[in-house]
Scaffold this motif. Structure first.
Motif, PDB file in Angstrom:
ATOM      1  N   PRO A  47       0.825  -1.210   0.000  1.00  0.00           N
ATOM      2  CA  PRO A  47       0.000   0.000   0.000  1.00  0.00           C
ATOM      3  C   PRO A  47       0.856   1.256   0.000  1.00  0.00           C
ATOM      4  CG  PRO A  47       0.000  -1.022   2.177  1.00  0.00           C
ATOM      5  CD  PRO A  47       0.696  -1.983   1.251  1.00  0.00           C
ATOM      6  N   THR A  48       0.347   2.314  -0.601  1.00  0.00           N
ATOM      7  CA  THR A  48       1.038   3.600  -0.570  1.00  0.00           C
ATOM      8  C   THR A  48       0.885   4.211   0.814  1.00  0.00           C
ATOM      9  OG1 THR A  48       0.592   3.964  -2.918  1.00  0.00           O
ATOM     10  CG2 THR A  48       1.185   5.898  -1.598  1.00  0.00           C
ATOM     11  N   PRO A  49       1.993   4.496   1.506  1.00  0.00           N
ATOM     12  CA  PRO A  49       1.889   5.015   2.869  1.00  0.00           C
ATOM     13  C   PRO A  49       1.225   6.395   2.906  1.00  0.00           C
ATOM     14  CG  PRO A  49       4.111   4.235   2.409  1.00  0.00           C
ATOM     15  CD  PRO A  49       3.397   4.296   1.097  1.00  0.00           C
ATOM     16  N   HIS A  50       0.407   6.633   3.921  1.00  0.00           N
ATOM     17  CA  HIS A  50      -0.148   7.960   4.162  1.00  0.00           C
ATOM     18  C   HIS A  50       0.928   8.854   4.779  1.00  0.00           C
ATOM     19  CE1 HIS A  50      -4.158   6.640   3.119  1.00  0.00           C
ATOM     20  NE2 HIS A  50      -4.081   5.636   3.993  1.00  0.00           N
ATOM     21  N   ASP A  51       0.746  10.145   4.645  1.00  0.00           N
ATOM     22  CA  ASP A  51       1.733  11.087   5.175  1.00  0.00           C
ATOM     23  C   ASP A  51       1.900  10.975   6.683  1.00  0.00           C
ATOM     24  OD1 ASP A  51       2.173  12.024   2.642  1.00  0.00           O
ATOM     25  OD2 ASP A  51       0.862  13.783   2.843  1.00  0.00           O
ATOM     26  N   ASP A  52       0.849  10.528   7.362  1.00  0.00           N
ATOM     27  CA  ASP A  52       0.916  10.425   8.823  1.00  0.00           C
ATOM     28  C   ASP A  52       1.164   8.992   9.290  1.00  0.00           C
ATOM     29  OD1 ASP A  52      -1.497   9.393   8.039  1.00  0.00           O
ATOM     30  OD2 ASP A  52      -2.690  10.413   9.577  1.00  0.00           O
ATOM     31  N   ALA A  53       1.541   8.103   8.368  1.00  0.00           N
ATOM     32  CA  ALA A  53       1.834   6.719   8.746  1.00  0.00           C
ATOM     33  C   ALA A  53       3.114   6.675   9.580  1.00  0.00           C
ATOM     34  CB  ALA A  53       1.990   5.859   7.489  1.00  0.00           C
ATOM     35  N   PRO A  54       3.283   5.659  10.431  1.00  0.00           N
ATOM     36  CA  PRO A  54       4.508   5.525  11.224  1.00  0.00           C
ATOM     37  C   PRO A  54       5.749   5.520  10.332  1.00  0.00           C
ATOM     38  CG  PRO A  54       2.848   3.992  12.017  1.00  0.00           C
ATOM     39  CD  PRO A  54       2.305   4.589  10.749  1.00  0.00           C
ATOM     40  N   LEU A  55       6.777   6.229  10.783  1.00  0.00           N
ATOM     41  CA  LEU A  55       8.034   6.313  10.039  1.00  0.00           C
ATOM     42  C   LEU A  55       9.018   5.290  10.601  1.00  0.00           C
ATOM     43  CD1 LEU A  55       9.972   7.630   8.012  1.00  0.00           C
ATOM     44  CD2 LEU A  55      10.502   9.349   9.765  1.00  0.00           C
ATOM     45  N   GLY A  63      12.485  15.507   5.155  1.00  0.00           N
ATOM     46  CA  GLY A  63      11.154  15.464   5.745  1.00  0.00           C
ATOM     47  C   GLY A  63      10.891  14.299   6.660  1.00  0.00           C
ATOM     48  N   TYR A  64      11.940  13.557   7.028  1.00  0.00           N
ATOM     49  CA  TYR A  64      11.766  12.411   7.919  1.00  0.00           C
ATOM     50  C   TYR A  64      12.224  12.806   9.324  1.00  0.00           C
ATOM     51  CZ  TYR A  64      11.480  10.071   3.392  1.00  0.00           C
ATOM     52  OH  TYR A  64      11.140   9.709   2.115  1.00  0.00           O
ATOM     53  N   GLY A  65      11.329  13.448  10.051  1.00  0.00           N
ATOM     54  CA  GLY A  65      11.704  14.005  11.344  1.00  0.00           C
ATOM     55  C   GLY A  65      11.361  13.131  12.528  1.00  0.00           C
ATOM     56  N   ASP A  66      10.100  12.843  12.727  1.00  0.00           N
ATOM     57  CA  ASP A  66       9.654  12.086  13.895  1.00  0.00           C
ATOM     58  C   ASP A  66       9.696  10.593  13.574  1.00  0.00           C
ATOM     59  OD1 ASP A  66       9.164  14.434  15.334  1.00  0.00           O
ATOM     60  OD2 ASP A  66       7.164  14.625  14.453  1.00  0.00           O
ATOM     61  N   LEU A  94      20.348   8.205  15.757  1.00  0.00           N
ATOM     62  CA  LEU A  94      19.134   7.669  15.151  1.00  0.00           C
ATOM     63  C   LEU A  94      18.346   6.839  16.150  1.00  0.00           C
ATOM     64  CD1 LEU A  94      17.328   6.916  12.701  1.00  0.00           C
ATOM     65  CD2 LEU A  94      18.970   5.081  12.198  1.00  0.00           C
ATOM     66  N   LEU A  95      19.020   5.950  16.853  1.00  0.00           N
ATOM     67  CA  LEU A  95      18.338   5.074  17.810  1.00  0.00           C
ATOM     68  C   LEU A  95      17.737   5.870  18.961  1.00  0.00           C
ATOM     69  CD1 LEU A  95      20.983   2.202  17.822  1.00  0.00           C
ATOM     70  CD2 LEU A  95      18.660   2.048  16.895  1.00  0.00           C
ATOM     71  N   LEU A  96      18.454   6.886  19.423  1.00  0.00           N
ATOM     72  CA  LEU A  96      17.957   7.698  20.534  1.00  0.00           C
ATOM     73  C   LEU A  96      16.779   8.577  20.111  1.00  0.00           C
ATOM     74  CD1 LEU A  96      21.377   8.698  22.132  1.00  0.00           C
ATOM     75  CD2 LEU A  96      19.631   7.248  23.184  1.00  0.00           C
ATOM     76  N   ALA A  97      16.738   8.923  18.827  1.00  0.00           N
ATOM     77  CA  ALA A  97      15.651   9.768  18.332  1.00  0.00           C
ATOM     78  C   ALA A  97      14.360   8.980  18.120  1.00  0.00           C
ATOM     79  CB  ALA A  97      16.065  10.433  17.021  1.00  0.00           C
ATOM     80  N   LYS A 153      11.170   6.520  18.729  1.00  0.00           N
ATOM     81  CA  LYS A 153      10.297   6.116  19.832  1.00  0.00           C
ATOM     82  C   LYS A 153      10.574   4.671  20.232  1.00  0.00           C
ATOM     83  CE  LYS A 153       6.669   9.233  18.190  1.00  0.00           C
ATOM     84  NZ  LYS A 153       5.362   9.317  17.488  1.00  0.00           N
ATOM     85  N   GLU A 154      10.871   3.849  19.222  1.00  0.00           N
ATOM     86  CA  GLU A 154      11.210   2.445  19.483  1.00  0.00           C
ATOM     87  C   GLU A 154      12.511   2.100  18.774  1.00  0.00           C
ATOM     88  OE1 GLU A 154       9.644  -2.141  18.827  1.00  0.00           O
ATOM     89  OE2 GLU A 154       8.351  -0.470  18.241  1.00  0.00           O
ATOM     90  N   PRO A 155      13.637   2.179  19.470  1.00  0.00           N
ATOM     91  CA  PRO A 155      14.897   1.753  18.858  1.00  0.00           C
ATOM     92  C   PRO A 155      15.016   0.237  18.917  1.00  0.00           C
ATOM     93  CG  PRO A 155      15.286   2.531  21.085  1.00  0.00           C
ATOM     94  CD  PRO A 155      13.814   2.709  20.827  1.00  0.00           C
ATOM     95  N   VAL A 156      15.557  -0.351  17.867  1.00  0.00           N
ATOM     96  CA  VAL A 156      15.806  -1.787  17.839  1.00  0.00           C
ATOM     97  C   VAL A 156      17.237  -1.993  17.347  1.00  0.00           C
ATOM     98  CG1 VAL A 156      15.068  -4.043  16.999  1.00  0.00           C
ATOM     99  CG2 VAL A 156      13.380  -2.204  17.256  1.00  0.00           C
ATOM    100  N   VAL A 157      18.051  -2.615  18.167  1.00  0.00           N
ATOM    101  CA  VAL A 157      19.436  -2.914  17.797  1.00  0.00           C
ATOM    102  C   VAL A 157      19.452  -4.301  17.175  1.00  0.00           C
ATOM    103  CG1 VAL A 157      21.800  -3.189  18.625  1.00  0.00           C
ATOM    104  CG2 VAL A 157      20.284  -1.501  19.699  1.00  0.00           C
ATOM    105  N   VAL A 158      20.046  -4.405  15.979  1.00  0.00           N
ATOM    106  CA  VAL A 158      20.128  -5.704  15.320  1.00  0.00           C
ATOM    107  C   VAL A 158      21.565  -5.990  14.909  1.00  0.00           C
ATOM    108  CG1 VAL A 158      17.742  -5.725  14.523  1.00  0.00           C
ATOM    109  CG2 VAL A 158      19.468  -4.687  13.088  1.00  0.00           C
TER     110      VAL A 158
END
Length: 238
Positions: free
Chosen positions: A6-14, A178-181, A195-198, A200-205
């Motif tokens: 699907p084409t992501p909406h502008d307010d979709a999770p980043l 434009g990829y802020g939040d 990046l990880l600290l910014a 909401k959910e950081p995942v280390v892989v």
């Protein structure tokens, strides 16, 4: 078969993914430059001659970028524009398709595809040349994903990084586009702590085993530290 997302909406999770050691098992840029050097006897001779000096620079973190830039210069001598460099990348990817496909991590690609299927805004931000990550991802029908990477330009008869998508600079490059939040971020590297600290959910892989304790110390409690198939790396498997 090409998947339809699907084409992501502008307010979709980043959701932001690093590429090397996250989606790809290894350092894709180093693999590219090593291949360019090895296929040309003069480049190979030049690399051998500078290794007593450049090799130790690469081995030490404070001087690593300087050492790498020496090998990049040798690998790209004679190229003068990003467009020429991108053509070389495309030829390399086409020639080495089987090896590069094998480097893509199936578990990582599954998570990547799941985010896209949910309609999340998925972005790849990598220190590698963006054309390289794009071309490799195209093997697995992910060519529609925005890729932000290190920018290159003329450097003393070759090409080199004019802007390295790394550490705080990676965050600046994301924000400029434009990829802020950031809702979720996946990365292996301590260089991606901004990046990880910014996120909401950081995942280390696939972190280095020696860095697991550090990540647990600096990131919020409960942060997932996973292994997606890099056998020589740390993280929880399964």
């Amino acid at each position: 078969m090409t998947a339809n997302y699907p084409t992501p909406h502008d307010d979709a999770p980043l959701v932001v993914f690093d590429f090397d050691h996250t989606l790809y098992d290894g350092d894709s840029g180093s693999h590219l430059f090593a291949s360019l050097i090895k296929r040309n006897p003069l480049r190979l001779l030049g690399a051998l001659l500078v290794t007593p000096v450049a090799g130790p620079l690469v081995a030490m973190l404070p001087t690593r970028r300087t050492g790498i830039s020496v090998y990049v210069w040798i690998a790209t001598f004679g190229l003068h524009r990003a467009r020429e460099f991108n053509r070389v990348i495309d030829a390399y990817v086409l020639k080495h398709e089987a090896q590069l496909r094998a480097k893509l991590l199936p578990q990582a690609l599954q998570v990547f595809a799941e985010h896209r299927a949910k309609g999340d805004r998925v972005v790849v931000a990598t220190g590698a040349p963006p054309e390289l990550a794009r071309a490799i991802l195209a093997f697995v029908a992910h060519q529609g994903v925005p890729v932000i990477g290190s920018e290159v330009g003329p450097r003393f008869g070759a090409v080199g990084a004019t802007r390295h998508c790394h550490n705080e600079e990676k965050m600046r490059m994301l924000r400029e586009r434009g990829y802020g939040d950031i809702d979720v971020a996946y990365s292996d590297s301590t260089a991606d702590l901004p990046l990880l600290l910014a996120a909401k959910e950081p995942v280390v892989v696939n972190p280095k085993v020696s860095k697991v304790a550090y990540f647990r110390q600096v990131l919020k409690p409960g942060t997932r530290i996973l292994n997606w198939g890099c056998v020589d790396r740390g993280g929880d498997r399964g």
